[in-house]
Design a protein around this motif. Structure first.
Motif, PDB file in Angstrom:
ATOM      1  N   GLY A   1       0.816  -1.201   0.000  1.00 18.55           N
ATOM      2  CA  GLY A   1       0.000   0.000   0.000  1.00 18.55           C
ATOM      3  C   GLY A   1       0.852   1.255   0.000  1.00 18.55           C
ATOM      4  N   HIS A   2       0.342   2.321   0.639  1.00 21.83           N
ATOM      5  CA  HIS A   2       1.063   3.588   0.688  1.00 21.83           C
ATOM      6  C   HIS A   2       2.363   3.442   1.479  1.00 21.83           C
ATOM      7  N   GLY A   3       2.440   2.417   2.323  1.00 19.71           N
ATOM      8  CA  GLY A   3       3.648   2.153   3.101  1.00 19.71           C
ATOM      9  C   GLY A   3       4.633   1.266   2.370  1.00 19.71           C
TER      10      GLY A   3
ATOM     11  N   THR B   1      -0.980  -1.031   8.640  1.00 18.78           N
ATOM     12  CA  THR B   1      -1.551  -0.567   7.374  1.00 18.78           C
ATOM     13  C   THR B   1      -2.538   0.572   7.576  1.00 18.78           C
ATOM     14  N   ARG B   2      -2.676   1.015   8.802  1.00 21.34           N
ATOM     15  CA  ARG B   2      -3.484   2.201   9.111  1.00 21.34           C
ATOM     16  C   ARG B   2      -2.663   3.098  10.014  1.00 21.34           C
ATOM     17  N   ALA B   3      -2.980   4.392  10.013  1.00 17.29           N
ATOM     18  CA  ALA B   3      -2.240   5.332  10.861  1.00 17.29           C
ATOM     19  C   ALA B   3      -3.129   6.526  11.167  1.00 17.29           C
TER      20      ALA B   3
ATOM     21  N   LEU C   1      -3.994   3.028   4.726  1.00 19.19           N
ATOM     22  CA  LEU C   1      -2.865   3.109   3.799  1.00 19.19           C
ATOM     23  C   LEU C   1      -2.875   2.005   2.754  1.00 19.19           C
ATOM     24  N   GLY C   2      -3.701   0.965   2.973  1.00 14.66           N
ATOM     25  CA  GLY C   2      -3.788  -0.130   2.021  1.00 14.66           C
ATOM     26  C   GLY C   2      -2.655  -1.128   2.169  1.00 14.66           C
ATOM     27  N   GLY C   3      -2.742  -2.180   1.378  1.00 16.32           N
ATOM     28  CA  GLY C   3      -1.740  -3.233   1.409  1.00 16.32           C
ATOM     29  C   GLY C   3      -1.860  -4.098   2.641  1.00 16.32           C
ATOM     30  N   SER C   4      -0.911  -4.999   2.793  1.00 17.18           N
ATOM     31  CA  SER C   4      -0.834  -5.858   3.971  1.00 17.18           C
ATOM     32  C   SER C   4       0.546  -5.688   4.586  1.00 17.18           C
TER      33      SER C   4
END
Length: 419
Positions: free
Chosen positions: A368-370, A381-383, A394-397
């Motif tokens: 994701g964004h990270g 994956t969240r912030a 932020l998406g992704g895993s």
């Protein structure tokens, strides 16, 4: 959002790590097990190769990694394996039967750590406030209620001889931290590193690692610090060029190869600099990028960037004057904005402009964004955004981001080595 989206305030307190045994286990004085590692002390972005030896063939063994981050939060990784016919577990190739990661991965016990309290998806492991300091990771192996072996590894952001110096508005007209390789290192490309809409200056660990690999780097803050704007609004490109000229003048810097590295909203500044100042900035590396100039933040109705005292209009970023390589890195599952599309669009525009310097888009599945930057630190994956106070997806895993960082960071270093 800047490096590492693993955490939003990399300027927090020193990361310290504690050594703790596996809960409920006692020492087994009769065992001959050992944790072997090829590099007990290594850079934070360097993979280590671990083996548990001296086990009983077929024995089920649980391996733990434990630490405390800069916020005082305890973290732990865990994986259970069966020893092979030789009484060996090689973490590079062994598949966990259970644990915090699922596939063979020699560094799984590092990036898959979860906090003792809180949601792993909404929590990130904070690097140290000062990358001069090392940190320790303690590994333990246990079976049948007995601790079989323990080993403490040291992780570093500073390679041998690397130095750092704080830069202040009063003395240098910029706010940041300069990292230089050991004196006497041959001239290398240099990197001006900055983050995105989180503000502050969380890029010091990135810059320290670049210097540790031989590339002088300046981690630059451009808002959200004393003396700078409070928000991403009306940021002059000339502020970045002041920092770039300071970097280019350092010993060990090849002034013909100074690149800008920007994350998220910082990607806009990096591309603008590379196109508007091709004699000073010779290419860009952009993470979770945008191909266009967006409005200010958090008020999108304002101007984000200025040049010569005039607002830079929102819209497509021109890329027809870039005088060096461009690498775009994005996660295919970025939920914050359309960075995968923009990453590819930037490369397409460079193709259309007939740019003869290397340029490529790296879009990683399940990230994701990270998606960046350096690998092996745990990240959710969240912030909660430090400017707005809102939680963002932020998406992704976690595994997808970790794989992208492990694959993407060496490509950045290879690009710099090719210049």
């Amino acid at each position: 959002m800047g490096d590492r989206i693993r955490g939003w305030a990399h300027f927090l307190t020193l990361l310290t790590l504690i050594s703790v045994g596996t809960t409920g286990c006692t020492e087994d004085p009769g065992n001959r097990a050992a944790i072997e590692v090829d590099a007990p002390t290594a850079l934070a972005d360097q993979a280590v190769h671990l083996r548990i030896t001296g086990l009983t063939p077929g024995e089920e063994v649980t391996v733990n990694s434990q630490t405390v981050d800069g916020q005082g939060k305890q973290w732990q990784g865990q994986a259970t394996f069966r020893a092979d016919a030789h009484g060996l577990i090689a973490l590079d190739t062994a598949r966990p039967n259970a644990g915090t990661y699922q596939s063979p991965d020699g560094m799984g016990l590092f990036w898959s750590m979860t906090p003792q309290t809180g949601d792993p998806e909404g929590t990130s492991f904070f690097p140290p406030a000062s990358p001069q300091h090392t940190y320790d990771v303690t590994l333990t192996a246990a079976a049948h209620g007995h601790q079989l072996a323990s080993r403490t590894l040291t992780r570093e952001w500073f390679g041998a001889g690397v130095t750092s110096r704080k830069l202040t508005l009063a003395a240098h007209k910029v706010s940041g931290e300069l990292f230089l390789p050991a004196p006497g290192t041959p001239r290398h490309p240099a990197v001006l590193v900055f983050g995105g809409s989180e503000g502050g200056n969380g890029q010091a660990p990135v810059a320290a690692l670049l210097a540790s690999h031989g590339y002088p780097a300046l981690a630059l803050g451009y808002f959200g610090l004393p003396g700078l704007p409070d928000v991403l609004e009306n940021i002059p490109l000339e502020y970045f060029t002041t920092a770039a000229r300071l970097l280019a003048a350092q010993p060990g810097v090849d002034p013909n190869h100074v690149l800008a590295m920007g994350y998220s909203r910082g990607s806009e500044a990096a591309l603008l600099l590379a196109d508007d100042y091709p004699d000073l900035i010779h290419g860009a590396v952009v993470y979770s990028p945008s191909a266009q100039v967006n409005g200010g933040f958090p008020d999108y109705g304002t101007t984000a960037w200025t040049k010569d005292g005039k607002p830079i209009a929102q819209g497509l970023i021109p890329l027809d004057h870039i005088s060096g390589p461009v690498m775009t890195i994005a996660g295919a599952d970025d939920q914050l904005w359309t960075s995968p599309l923009w990453a590819r669009q930037i490369v397409q525009e460079l193709d259309a402009a007939g740019n003869h310097y290397p340029h490529q888009a790296l879009v990683f599945p399940n990230a994701g964004h990270g998606v960046g930057t350096y690998p092996y630190l745990a990240a959710g994956t969240r912030a909660v955004h430090p400017v707005t106070g809102r939680e963002i997806d932020l998406g992704g895993s976690r595994a997808g981001n970790a794989a992208a960082q492990e694959a993407g960071w060496p490509k950045v270093l290879t690009l710099l080595a090719s210049l």
